[in-house]
Design a protein around this motif. Structure first.
Motif, PDB file in Angstrom:
ATOM      1  N   VAL A 142       0.742  -1.265  -0.020  1.00 13.98           N
ATOM      2  CA  VAL A 142       0.066  -0.071  -0.111  1.00 13.98           C
ATOM      3  C   VAL A 142       0.884   1.209   0.017  1.00 13.98           C
ATOM      4  CG1 VAL A 142      -1.978  -1.150   1.272  1.00 13.98           C
ATOM      5  CG2 VAL A 142      -0.187   0.191   2.561  1.00 13.98           C
ATOM      6  N   GLY A 143       2.220   1.196   0.319  1.00 19.02           N
ATOM      7  CA  GLY A 143       2.880   2.360   0.405  1.00 19.02           C
ATOM      8  C   GLY A 143       4.125   2.273  -0.772  1.00 19.02           C
ATOM      9  N   LEU A 144       3.833   1.375  -1.793  1.00 21.38           N
ATOM     10  CA  LEU A 144       4.595   1.342  -3.060  1.00 21.38           C
ATOM     11  C   LEU A 144       3.912   1.391  -4.231  1.00 21.38           C
ATOM     12  CD1 LEU A 144       6.189  -1.935  -2.106  1.00 21.38           C
ATOM     13  CD2 LEU A 144       7.267   0.176  -1.783  1.00 21.38           C
ATOM     14  N   VAL A 145       4.509   1.916  -5.284  1.00 23.88           N
ATOM     15  CA  VAL A 145       3.904   1.827  -6.545  1.00 23.88           C
ATOM     16  C   VAL A 145       3.490   0.701  -6.961  1.00 23.88           C
ATOM     17  CG1 VAL A 145       4.036   2.894  -8.789  1.00 23.88           C
ATOM     18  CG2 VAL A 145       5.165   4.210  -7.067  1.00 23.88           C
ATOM     19  N   TYR A 146       2.315   0.480  -7.133  1.00 25.04           N
ATOM     20  CA  TYR A 146       1.571  -0.910  -7.536  1.00 25.04           C
ATOM     21  C   TYR A 146       2.382  -1.376  -8.543  1.00 25.04           C
ATOM     22  CZ  TYR A 146      -2.210  -4.409  -7.720  1.00 25.04           C
ATOM     23  OH  TYR A 146      -2.744  -5.680  -7.760  1.00 25.04           O
ATOM     24  N   ASP A 147       2.307  -0.762  -9.558  1.00 22.67           N
ATOM     25  CA  ASP A 147       2.574  -1.203 -11.092  1.00 22.67           C
ATOM     26  C   ASP A 147       4.201  -1.016 -11.285  1.00 22.67           C
ATOM     27  OD1 ASP A 147       0.052  -2.128 -11.770  1.00 22.67           O
ATOM     28  OD2 ASP A 147      -0.258   0.141 -12.633  1.00 22.67           O
ATOM     29  N   ALA A 148       5.196  -0.746 -10.397  1.00 21.93           N
ATOM     30  CA  ALA A 148       6.590  -0.599 -10.438  1.00 21.93           C
ATOM     31  C   ALA A 148       7.314  -1.717 -10.783  1.00 21.93           C
ATOM     32  CB  ALA A 148       6.907   0.302  -9.576  1.00 21.93           C
TER      33      ALA A 148
ATOM     34  N   SER B 189      10.165  -2.426  -9.632  1.00 19.69           N
ATOM     35  CA  SER B 189      10.453  -2.733  -8.412  1.00 19.69           C
ATOM     36  C   SER B 189       9.633  -3.438  -7.524  1.00 19.69           C
ATOM     37  CB  SER B 189      11.059  -1.482  -7.667  1.00 19.69           C
ATOM     38  OG  SER B 189       9.938  -0.570  -7.579  1.00 19.69           O
ATOM     39  N   THR B 190       8.432  -3.131  -7.511  1.00 19.97           N
ATOM     40  CA  THR B 190       7.593  -3.785  -6.817  1.00 19.97           C
ATOM     41  C   THR B 190       7.226  -5.233  -7.274  1.00 19.97           C
ATOM     42  OG1 THR B 190       6.245  -1.968  -6.353  1.00 19.97           O
ATOM     43  CG2 THR B 190       4.965  -3.766  -6.020  1.00 19.97           C
ATOM     44  N   GLY B 191       7.325  -5.421  -8.412  1.00 20.00           N
ATOM     45  CA  GLY B 191       7.115  -6.631  -9.224  1.00 20.00           C
ATOM     46  C   GLY B 191       8.431  -7.735  -8.620  1.00 20.00           C
ATOM     47  N   ALA B 192       9.387  -7.079  -8.625  1.00 15.65           N
ATOM     48  CA  ALA B 192      10.772  -7.691  -7.843  1.00 15.65           C
ATOM     49  C   ALA B 192      10.492  -8.191  -6.658  1.00 15.65           C
ATOM     50  CB  ALA B 192      12.058  -6.877  -8.270  1.00 15.65           C
ATOM     51  N   LEU B 193      10.073  -7.215  -5.663  1.00 13.40           N
ATOM     52  CA  LEU B 193       9.775  -7.780  -4.347  1.00 13.40           C
ATOM     53  C   LEU B 193       8.749  -8.842  -4.153  1.00 13.40           C
ATOM     54  CD1 LEU B 193       9.781  -3.942  -2.896  1.00 13.40           C
ATOM     55  CD2 LEU B 193      11.719  -5.993  -2.536  1.00 13.40           C
ATOM     56  N   HIS B 194       7.430  -8.645  -5.175  1.00 16.36           N
ATOM     57  CA  HIS B 194       6.499  -9.764  -5.067  1.00 16.36           C
ATOM     58  C   HIS B 194       7.062 -10.841  -5.448  1.00 16.36           C
ATOM     59  CE1 HIS B 194       2.470 -11.123  -6.131  1.00 16.36           C
ATOM     60  NE2 HIS B 194       2.057  -9.978  -5.765  1.00 16.36           N
ATOM     61  N   VAL B 195       7.988 -11.329  -6.364  1.00 16.59           N
ATOM     62  CA  VAL B 195       8.732 -12.520  -6.859  1.00 16.59           C
ATOM     63  C   VAL B 195       9.483 -13.000  -5.608  1.00 16.59           C
ATOM     64  CG1 VAL B 195      10.064 -13.847  -8.275  1.00 16.59           C
ATOM     65  CG2 VAL B 195       8.238 -12.169  -9.199  1.00 16.59           C
ATOM     66  N   ARG B 196      10.234 -12.130  -4.981  1.00 11.50           N
ATOM     67  CA  ARG B 196      10.865 -12.343  -3.727  1.00 11.50           C
ATOM     68  C   ARG B 196      10.212 -12.747  -2.684  1.00 11.50           C
ATOM     69  NH1 ARG B 196      14.721  -7.810  -0.981  1.00 11.50           N
ATOM     70  NH2 ARG B 196      15.427  -7.659  -3.296  1.00 11.50           N
ATOM     71  N   ALA B 197       8.954 -12.321  -2.382  1.00 14.23           N
ATOM     72  CA  ALA B 197       7.973 -12.775  -1.202  1.00 14.23           C
ATOM     73  C   ALA B 197       7.613 -14.248  -1.970  1.00 14.23           C
ATOM     74  CB  ALA B 197       6.820 -11.886  -1.190  1.00 14.23           C
ATOM     75  N   THR B 198       7.227 -14.395  -2.991  1.00 15.17           N
ATOM     76  CA  THR B 198       6.641 -15.691  -3.401  1.00 15.17           C
ATOM     77  C   THR B 198       7.813 -16.736  -3.419  1.00 15.17           C
ATOM     78  OG1 THR B 198       5.245 -14.643  -5.263  1.00 15.17           O
ATOM     79  CG2 THR B 198       6.055 -17.073  -5.508  1.00 15.17           C
ATOM     80  N   ARG B 199       9.287 -16.590  -3.563  1.00 15.72           N
ATOM     81  CA  ARG B 199      10.189 -17.503  -3.317  1.00 15.72           C
ATOM     82  C   ARG B 199      10.288 -17.673  -1.734  1.00 15.72           C
ATOM     83  NH1 ARG B 199      13.377 -13.947  -6.738  1.00 15.72           N
ATOM     84  NH2 ARG B 199      13.559 -14.909  -8.963  1.00 15.72           N
ATOM     85  N   THR B 200      10.180 -16.777  -1.055  1.00 14.68           N
ATOM     86  CA  THR B 200      10.201 -17.222   0.385  1.00 14.68           C
ATOM     87  C   THR B 200       8.925 -17.969   1.049  1.00 14.68           C
ATOM     88  OG1 THR B 200      11.278 -15.169   0.844  1.00 14.68           O
ATOM     89  CG2 THR B 200      10.173 -16.194   2.798  1.00 14.68           C
ATOM     90  N   CYS B 201       7.840 -17.790   0.243  1.00 13.34           N
ATOM     91  CA  CYS B 201       6.651 -18.757   0.318  1.00 13.34           C
ATOM     92  C   CYS B 201       6.965 -20.084  -0.182  1.00 13.34           C
ATOM     93  CB  CYS B 201       5.569 -18.099  -0.345  1.00 13.34           C
ATOM     94  SG  CYS B 201       3.921 -19.199   0.033  1.00 13.34           S
ATOM     95  N   ARG B 202       7.617 -20.173  -1.379  1.00 16.57           N
ATOM     96  CA  ARG B 202       7.943 -21.429  -1.959  1.00 16.57           C
ATOM     97  C   ARG B 202       8.743 -22.145  -0.623  1.00 16.57           C
ATOM     98  NH1 ARG B 202      12.010 -20.708  -6.350  1.00 16.57           N
ATOM     99  NH2 ARG B 202      13.390 -20.399  -4.515  1.00 16.57           N
TER     100      ARG B 202
ATOM    101  N   LYS C 252       1.341   5.061   5.424  1.00 20.18           N
ATOM    102  CA  LYS C 252       1.645   5.811   3.963  1.00 20.18           C
ATOM    103  C   LYS C 252       0.840   4.938   3.000  1.00 20.18           C
ATOM    104  CE  LYS C 252       5.247   6.354   0.556  1.00 20.18           C
ATOM    105  NZ  LYS C 252       6.604   6.299   0.352  1.00 20.18           N
ATOM    106  N   VAL C 253       0.250   5.488   2.037  1.00 19.29           N
ATOM    107  CA  VAL C 253      -0.668   5.073   0.914  1.00 19.29           C
ATOM    108  C   VAL C 253      -0.158   5.769  -0.487  1.00 19.29           C
ATOM    109  CG1 VAL C 253      -2.862   4.500  -0.168  1.00 19.29           C
ATOM    110  CG2 VAL C 253      -2.554   4.318   2.401  1.00 19.29           C
ATOM    111  N   VAL C 254       0.139   4.868  -1.630  1.00 19.79           N
ATOM    112  CA  VAL C 254       0.448   5.488  -2.789  1.00 19.79           C
ATOM    113  C   VAL C 254      -0.519   4.711  -3.675  1.00 19.79           C
ATOM    114  CG1 VAL C 254       2.021   5.276  -4.720  1.00 19.79           C
ATOM    115  CG2 VAL C 254       2.859   5.524  -2.244  1.00 19.79           C
ATOM    116  N   LEU C 255      -1.279   5.642  -4.314  1.00 19.77           N
ATOM    117  CA  LEU C 255      -2.380   5.237  -5.332  1.00 19.77           C
ATOM    118  C   LEU C 255      -1.807   5.651  -6.925  1.00 19.77           C
ATOM    119  CD1 LEU C 255      -5.603   6.387  -3.741  1.00 19.77           C
ATOM    120  CD2 LEU C 255      -4.892   4.272  -3.462  1.00 19.77           C
ATOM    121  N   ASP C 256      -1.839   4.484  -7.448  1.00 20.36           N
ATOM    122  CA  ASP C 256      -1.486   4.661  -8.966  1.00 20.36           C
ATOM    123  C   ASP C 256      -2.486   4.064  -9.670  1.00 20.36           C
ATOM    124  OD1 ASP C 256      -1.060   1.676  -8.691  1.00 20.36           O
ATOM    125  OD2 ASP C 256       0.770   2.051  -9.889  1.00 20.36           O
ATOM    126  N   GLY C 257      -2.523   3.826 -10.948  1.00 15.82           N
ATOM    127  CA  GLY C 257      -3.537   3.393 -11.729  1.00 15.82           C
ATOM    128  C   GLY C 257      -4.065   2.186 -11.421  1.00 15.82           C
ATOM    129  N   GLY C 258      -2.898   1.166 -11.496  1.00 13.39           N
ATOM    130  CA  GLY C 258      -3.205  -0.200 -11.098  1.00 13.39           C
ATOM    131  C   GLY C 258      -3.884  -0.400  -9.664  1.00 13.39           C
TER     132      GLY C 258
END
Length: 530
Positions: free
Chosen positions: A172-178, A180-193, A327-333
């Protein structure tokens, strides 16, 4: 489909639970006498009170499971566990246990064919949803059976991955579509894996096909000759798969918030968003006061998506569960994904969009952050099962280009960075490369053909599973009852007394459901700002 959680403000009294607060269900002592598989329980013997073996599966009565929220109706339930092979290609290998709760019918003169509830998600816990089903009257004259799908909260192992929920709170505090957010998303997925792999070496066994077989084993292990199935959201995908692979002993099927296995994936979420948004915007346009105060609402929203994608808005909000401003960041996504859930609180949506258009993002920011940063959102959903479904059954059968084409076709003014991320399922292709499970056989994508009487129910404001999915599924069913409940969002049963009435009448008479209540429904009274 992953069940997006509705905003916390203005929430209806009856809703699919967004989060589950911790509690332990009341314990119920039951007998442990063994009965051979296939034998009918004795007259007057309640379901779930006798131990039984069916092939490689075994049901054993026991205490009701721990649930994340208090579920008072479990005080009346008969509970136990079903033990099944983790992977049926190795039936003598590792075993897993699934919690079972059976809520008795409210009347003594009950029908002999119970209803079994298929939860959504993927990854939601069926036992934790028992209160919702019973509050909706589902046990009026039938026992209702709840079994945790493999990997979910009350199963063992439970493949929850709270780090994913914690990451979602940070988003919620990051640019949703960035990127860099995607890279963090995948890192969290690897941790879950890695967390899931520490619980089970066979994460690929957590999928819809195995879950359907679990329910087939449950019916036999409980000694039930015929039962009825009711699935919501992703549970409709599971129910349709169950109809195709295990039709034996199924009297009727109800599906609400339909996600066909043949369409499931990122691309269909754009169709759902288009239909849900259009339904809500049309309702405002047809109401004189709403249309006068908020004209051209659809065009205003589309303009805001492009504007915020180019220039995201940053603000802070106060959330009850947090001691400090968030902190909240709102982008289009983020705005698009917010609205896919905000149709649950449709009455306030036009005002929220209008305030954002006039420079005030607070209402939307509070809703976007509210459910994600709450401690109650952590550790409830089985992300291990969700990724098993996404990555074994969905992403192998569509490409990132398919998602982008669907987004551009349905929302032609949206920037590419927005349509690259399917609503509710951002960065899914990259996540699934990290999850790294083999594709399930193409049969998982088969169109379901069946003569089982089926209630196919959709909702007019559903922006999470498209209302047109209902007629699509019904084309290959020979005895469907197709219903669209207007003015409500995803999973009509959860918030519409009319949908509940239709559902119970369907199970009473699967070819003559009473849909007369639809004629009396009215659009919401939209909030009009002074």
């Amino acid at each position: 489909m992953t069940t997006a959680r509705p905003p916390r403000r203005h929430r209806p009294a009856r809703r699919l639970p967004a989060t589950f607060a911790g509690a332990t269900a009341g314990l119920l002592a039951v007998g442990l006498g063994a009965t051979p598989a296939g034998a009918e329980p004795g007259a007057g013997t309640p379901l779930g009170t006798v131990a039984r073996t069916a092939g490689h599966a075994r049901f054993v009565p026991g205490p009701c499971p721990r649930t994340a929220d208090p579920v008072p109706v479990l005080d009346e339930a008969h509970c136990g566990t079903l033990t099944v092979p983790e992977n049926r290609s190795r039936p003598k290998g590792r075993k897993i246990t699934l919690s079972v709760a059976i809520v008795p019918a409210a009347t003594r003169r009950q029908a002999s064919d119970p209803i079994v509830w298929f939860a959504g998600g993927p990854g939601d816990d069926a036992v934790s949803e028992a209160q919702l089903a019973i509050d909706g009257g589902l046990n009026r004259d039938r026992d209702v059976i709840f079994m945790s799908q493999r990997g979910t909260y009350s199963a063992d192992p439970a493949l929850l991955c709270p780090n994913i929920d914690e990451f979602n709170a940070k988003v919620v505090g990051l640019v949703y579509d960035a990127p860099s957010t995607g890279a963090l998303h995948v890192r969290a997925t690897r941790t879950c894996r890695d967390q899931v792999t520490s619980r089970t070496p066979d994460r690929a066994a957590y999928n819809t096909t195995e879950s359907a077989a679990d329910y087939a084993d449950l019916r036999v292990a409980l000694g039930i000759r015929r039962w009825n199935v009711f699935g919501i959201s992703y549970g409709t995908d599971l129910a349709l798969t169950y109809m195709r692979t295990h039709p034996q002993g199924v009297r009727s099927v109800g599906i609400d918030g339909v996600l066909p296995p043949s369409l499931a994936g990122g691309a269909v979420t754009w169709k759902a968003a288009r239909e849900g948004f259009d339904g809500l915007f049309a309702a405002c346009a047809q109401e004189t006061a709403c249309n006068r105060r908020y004209p051209h609402l659809s065009a205003t929203f589309d303009r805001l998506v492009s504007k915020l994608e180019a220039h995201p808005v940053t603000t802070t909000v106060t959330v009850p569960s947090q001691s400090r401003p968030v902190k909240v960041v709102l982008d289009g996504g983020a705005l698009v994904t917010w609205l896919t859930s905000a149709t649950h609180v449709a009455a306030g949506v036009p005002r929220s969009i209008d305030e954002l258009a006039h420079g005030n993002p607070q209402r939307i920011a509070e809703q976007w952050a509210g459910g994600k940063v709450s401690p109650q959102a952590v550790g409830r959903v089985a992300h291990g099962l969700a990724y098993g479904v996404f990555c074994g059954e969905w992403t192998p059968y569509e490409s990132q280009s398919d998602v982008i084409r669907a987004g551009h076709r349905l929302f032609p003014t949206y920037p590419r960075s927005v349509v690259a991320n399917a609503p509710q399922l951002p960065f899914l292709q990259a996540d699934c490369r990290a999850w790294n499970v083999p594709a399930q056989p193409p049969a998982v994508r088969s169109v379901v053909r069946s003569d089982i009487p089926t209630l196919v129910m959709s909702a007019g404001f559903d922006a999470q599973t498209a209302s047109s999915n209902g007629p699509y599924v019904a084309r290959t069913l020979s005895r469907p009852t197709v219903v669209e409940v207007p003015y409500v969002a995803h999973v009509a049963f959860a918030e519409s007394p009319c949908a509940q009435s239709i559902t119970t009448s369907f199970f009473d008479s699967p070819t003559h459901a009473d849909t007369s209540c639809l004629a009396g429904l009215h659009p919401p009274q939209f909030e009009i700002a002074p």
